[in-house]
Design a protein around this motif. Sequence first.
Motif, short mmCIF file in Angstrom:
data_model
loop_
_atom_site.label_atom_id
_atom_site.label_comp_id
_atom_site.label_asym_id
_atom_site.label_seq_id
_atom_site.Cartn_x
_atom_site.Cartn_y
_atom_site.Cartn_z
N LEU A 127 49.13 16.90 28.55
CA LEU A 127 49.46 16.18 29.77
C LEU A 127 49.35 14.67 29.62
CD1 LEU A 127 47.61 18.52 32.31
CD2 LEU A 127 50.05 18.45 31.82
N TYR A 128 48.90 14.21 28.47
CA TYR A 128 48.83 12.77 28.20
C TYR A 128 48.79 12.57 26.69
CZ TYR A 128 43.87 14.01 27.84
OH TYR A 128 42.69 14.61 27.51
N LYS A 129 48.98 11.37 26.25
CA LYS A 129 48.99 11.08 24.83
C LYS A 129 47.64 11.41 24.20
CE LYS A 129 50.08 7.46 21.45
NZ LYS A 129 50.47 6.03 21.27
N ALA A 135 42.40 10.51 44.17
CA ALA A 135 43.19 10.38 45.39
C ALA A 135 44.51 9.66 45.13
CB ALA A 135 42.39 9.65 46.47
N VAL A 136 44.45 8.60 44.34
CA VAL A 136 45.65 7.82 44.05
C VAL A 136 46.65 8.64 43.24
CG1 VAL A 136 46.54 5.83 42.76
CG2 VAL A 136 44.51 5.57 44.20
N ILE A 137 46.17 9.26 42.15
CA ILE A 137 47.08 10.03 41.29
C ILE A 137 47.65 11.23 42.02
CG2 ILE A 137 47.30 11.31 39.12
CD1 ILE A 137 45.06 9.61 37.97
N SER A 138 46.82 11.89 42.83
CA SER A 138 47.29 13.05 43.60
C SER A 138 48.39 12.65 44.57
CB SER A 138 46.14 13.68 44.38
OG SER A 138 45.13 14.15 43.53
N LEU A 190 48.02 14.44 35.01
CA LEU A 190 46.64 14.90 35.14
C LEU A 190 45.90 14.07 36.19
CD1 LEU A 190 44.32 16.71 34.06
CD2 LEU A 190 43.79 14.87 32.46
N GLU A 191 45.31 14.76 37.17
CA GLU A 191 44.68 14.07 38.29
C GLU A 191 43.19 13.84 38.10
OE1 GLU A 191 47.78 15.92 41.59
OE2 GLU A 191 45.64 16.41 41.71
N ARG A 192 42.55 14.66 37.28
CA ARG A 192 41.09 14.59 37.19
C ARG A 192 40.64 14.46 35.73
NH1 ARG A 192 42.69 17.72 41.28
NH2 ARG A 192 41.57 17.58 43.26
N THR A 217 42.71 22.64 31.99
CA THR A 217 44.12 22.53 32.35
C THR A 217 44.94 23.77 31.98
OG1 THR A 217 44.61 21.30 30.30
CG2 THR A 217 44.11 20.01 32.28
N PRO A 218 44.55 24.57 30.96
CA PRO A 218 45.31 25.81 30.76
C PRO A 218 45.28 26.71 31.99
CG PRO A 218 44.03 25.34 28.80
CD PRO A 218 43.59 24.35 29.86
N ARG A 219 44.21 26.68 32.75
CA ARG A 219 44.12 27.47 33.98
C ARG A 219 44.74 26.77 35.17
NH1 ARG A 219 37.83 29.66 33.94
NH2 ARG A 219 38.09 31.33 32.39
N ARG A 220 44.55 25.45 35.25
CA ARG A 220 44.90 24.73 36.48
C ARG A 220 45.97 23.66 36.30
NH1 ARG A 220 40.34 25.33 40.33
NH2 ARG A 220 38.76 26.62 39.34
N SER A 221 46.52 23.55 35.12
CA SER A 221 47.57 22.57 34.84
C SER A 221 47.10 21.16 35.22
CB SER A 221 48.86 22.96 35.58
OG SER A 221 49.92 22.12 35.21
N HIS A 222 47.95 20.36 35.85
CA HIS A 222 47.61 18.95 36.14
C HIS A 222 46.53 18.83 37.21
CE1 HIS A 222 50.57 20.02 39.18
NE2 HIS A 222 50.20 18.98 39.89
N LYS A 223 46.18 19.93 37.87
CA LYS A 223 45.09 19.93 38.84
C LYS A 223 43.74 20.19 38.17
CE LYS A 223 47.40 19.42 42.74
NZ LYS A 223 47.14 18.28 43.67
N GLY A 224 43.75 20.37 36.86
CA GLY A 224 42.54 20.66 36.12
C GLY A 224 41.67 19.43 35.92
N LEU A 225 40.59 19.62 35.17
CA LEU A 225 39.64 18.54 34.89
C LEU A 225 39.38 18.47 33.39
CD1 LEU A 225 37.45 16.43 35.62
CD2 LEU A 225 35.89 18.34 36.09
#
Length: 355
Positions: free
Chosen positions: A37-39, A242-245, A256-258, A289-297
Amino acid sequence: MKILAMYLPQYHTFKENNEWWGEGYTEWTAVKRGKPLYKGHVQPRVPLNDNYYDLVKDGVNTWKWQASLAKEYGVDGFSIYQYWFNGKQLMNKPMEILLEHEEIDINYCICWANESWTRTWYGLANQVLMEQTYGTEEDWKKHFDYNLQFFKDKRYIKINNKPLFQIYRSFDIEDLDKMLDCFNKWAKEAGFDGIHVLFGKTGWEAEKRNNLADGYYFFEPGYTLNHDFAKMSRISYKIRVAVISTINKIKKNKVLERYIPAKNILERIVDRKYEKNDCPCIFPDWDNTPRRSHKGLVYKGTSPEYFSNCLKKLINNNPEIVFINAWNEWGEGAYLEPDTYRRYAYLEAIKECRK
């Protein structure tokens, strides 16, 4: 001092998993669908030699391999999650296989993961899949009698002739005092000196009935994130999320938000002053993130070297037990088992700490 690793038995198919998550679902299903989800984001994580084991179809050989690995690198045993829902069980077969085969050389204990199952992974926490209830003394007796066969196993971990039993969410059990009175009575009738009970210090609410516990085990990183996160770091984290979401919603992105610098959590774990009956916990890595994708931590900046330094400091405080989260939580990126990314590095770190 013992090092015990938390152990997830969700690596085999069973009826409820098929119904809830799709035919043939195991934890490996989630692991394989991980995406970067990121470099520099290492996903998916791949077990070394493509060892996508099955804890039922090849349970005996897998247990033997895991036991040998743990023993070689200084892990004293496994704390195995138990999913007991007032008589109904999920994922019980792997531990029953372990019990049946005395030649598997590993010590272990039970951690009762007593929470309701929901669709949290899909953001639907209110949709209950399996509700946790506690029943009456008759139901408690069924639970105790099932566990007794494990308590009697010579490999089962005892403290002062008391089987070690962990309860993840003790605060959920209204009649906990009565339940534990019964457990202690039945344990003594079976030839033990009672039950050694550890309550979880988790990211949830705190247990206030301290007189009922023999001790506490910390469940990390959740405890520190929710109860001991530095104030300014918490504020910065919440603002960023909050901003990324918001941007994700507007632009329909999947950024990725968290994410949190791992040192912000690990430093708090290591510097904490623990009570005599506290069992600290450390984690090698975390990326769900495998479980929660971009909502993961994701905890960024983890490494075997940093893990080793933190573990040494915890060991130097000479606690009775240090827990590691986890042996094989691949879907959360929290595992000691060798992979293609870091191979045996986390296990080597533990071995070095035990010298």
